[in-house]
Design an enzyme around this catalytic site. Sequence first.
Site, PDB file in Angstrom:
ATOM      1  N   CYS A  13       0.817  -1.223   0.000  1.00  0.00           N
ATOM      2  CA  CYS A  13       0.000   0.000   0.000  1.00  0.00           C
ATOM      3  C   CYS A  13       0.844   1.264   0.000  1.00  0.00           C
ATOM      4  O   CYS A  13       0.318   2.367  -0.192  1.00  0.00           O
ATOM      5  CB  CYS A  13      -0.959  -0.018   1.190  1.00  0.00           C
ATOM      6  SG  CYS A  13      -2.310  -1.207   0.985  1.00  0.00           S
ATOM      7  N   ASP A  45     -15.356   6.031   0.640  1.00  0.00           N
ATOM      8  CA  ASP A  45     -15.534   4.869   1.503  1.00  0.00           C
ATOM      9  C   ASP A  45     -14.694   3.699   1.000  1.00  0.00           C
ATOM     10  O   ASP A  45     -13.988   3.797  -0.008  1.00  0.00           O
ATOM     11  CB  ASP A  45     -17.018   4.481   1.576  1.00  0.00           C
ATOM     12  CG  ASP A  45     -17.408   4.009   2.971  1.00  0.00           C
ATOM     13  OD1 ASP A  45     -16.704   3.140   3.508  1.00  0.00           O
ATOM     14  OD2 ASP A  45     -18.386   4.532   3.516  1.00  0.00           O
ATOM     15  N   ASP A  86     -11.767  -4.664   2.515  1.00  0.00           N
ATOM     16  CA  ASP A  86     -12.780  -3.628   2.368  1.00  0.00           C
ATOM     17  C   ASP A  86     -14.189  -4.151   2.628  1.00  0.00           C
ATOM     18  O   ASP A  86     -15.034  -3.445   3.182  1.00  0.00           O
ATOM     19  CB  ASP A  86     -12.722  -3.029   0.967  1.00  0.00           C
ATOM     20  CG  ASP A  86     -11.524  -2.117   0.766  1.00  0.00           C
ATOM     21  OD1 ASP A  86     -10.940  -1.692   1.774  1.00  0.00           O
ATOM     22  OD2 ASP A  86     -11.175  -1.838  -0.388  1.00  0.00           O
ATOM     23  N   GLY A 133     -10.174 -14.395 -13.358  1.00  0.00           N
ATOM     24  CA  GLY A 133      -9.257 -13.276 -13.219  1.00  0.00           C
ATOM     25  C   GLY A 133      -8.780 -12.769 -14.561  1.00  0.00           C
ATOM     26  O   GLY A 133      -9.284 -13.150 -15.619  1.00  0.00           O
ATOM     27  N   HIS A 134      -7.774 -11.903 -14.501  1.00  0.00           N
ATOM     28  CA  HIS A 134      -7.218 -11.311 -15.723  1.00  0.00           C
ATOM     29  C   HIS A 134      -5.729 -11.078 -15.500  1.00  0.00           C
ATOM     30  O   HIS A 134      -5.305 -10.684 -14.410  1.00  0.00           O
ATOM     31  CB  HIS A 134      -7.911  -9.993 -16.043  1.00  0.00           C
ATOM     32  CG  HIS A 134      -7.454  -9.377 -17.332  1.00  0.00           C
ATOM     33  ND1 HIS A 134      -7.720  -9.941 -18.568  1.00  0.00           N
ATOM     34  CD2 HIS A 134      -6.735  -8.253 -17.578  1.00  0.00           C
ATOM     35  CE1 HIS A 134      -7.203  -9.190 -19.519  1.00  0.00           C
ATOM     36  NE2 HIS A 134      -6.590  -8.162 -18.943  1.00  0.00           N
TER      37      HIS A 134
END
Length: 340
Positions: A13, A45, A86, A133-134
């Site tokens: 992060c 948010d 999240d 997924g990708h």
Amino acid sequence: MNEFGGLFICGGCNAKIGPGNLSKLLNGLPQTNDDRLLVGFDSTDDAGVIKLSDDVALIQTLDFFPTMVSDPYLFGKIAATNALSDVYAMGGKVLSAMNIVCFPEEMDINILGEILRGGSEVIQEAKALLVGGHSIHDSTPKYGLSVTGTIHPDNILTNNNCQVGDILILTKAIGVGIITTAYSVGETTDENFAEAISSMTTLNKYASEVIVKHKVSSCTDVTGFGLLGHLSEMLGENQTAYLTSRDIPVISGAYECAQELLVTAGGQRNRNFLNDKVLFKCDDFAIEELMFDPQTSGGLLISVPAEYAKKLVDELQQVDQLASVIGKVVELDTHKIIIE
């Protein structure tokens, strides 16, 4: 040298765009006007929430980043744990996940296999479905998840509903950004690094399952904007958070690393953005750096009415979750956040 071919100066992060630049970009985007959108990007948010029926709302989020550790398997676990967070911060349940992969064409494909193995184990622990997924080629490895969760529309925990009188509770120690940076240059111990890894690979699922049983005002997870950045998003215009620095839990060794100026670029971006909003009454540069430090897969920051705080702390500790009371919300003072 590590399995990815070098050191990591801006991974996890810590690699995220700073809150100042990001808010300017988002403010320029057109707003969505639809009654089904219960939570959108305009509120900063943790995830978007779309109402499907009177009883079911969909939570949507995604997160990915370059690595901050040399072990591909651990990187996969950390990135997946972070991406799922999240949904838990909003009080929801994870339904499904999709892999997001960037990987160098010339790198050993078995390294990617280890990343995906780590991620899939976390998804299984969350009792979620991995549905695809990708992937693309890129100059550096990056990994994360697109995540779908569910929640009752009346039970959504937002990150901007603090009330005056609330107690602030944190469920993980801070300092993982500083520790992973220090470890990458050989300036902290294996034991300190292991503690940071344990924190980053612990799902917020277990804390969230306790939190949703209580009358919580607001909740968020602490990630790239650091403890103070995410706390500032929780506070209303007429509110101030008072924090007690000695009560804030810190990963072992992180304070000493901060004293030695082993800090992060993301932490400096957070400091610059928050400079006029924060007042430190304690004279301690290391504590300041820890509070600005970007957290990868950090804990939940909870705002709860004072009369419910002790019971919530007790129940979190009963399921082996850290639960530190770090401050309170009061009426607006000279700054948005004051640390003693």
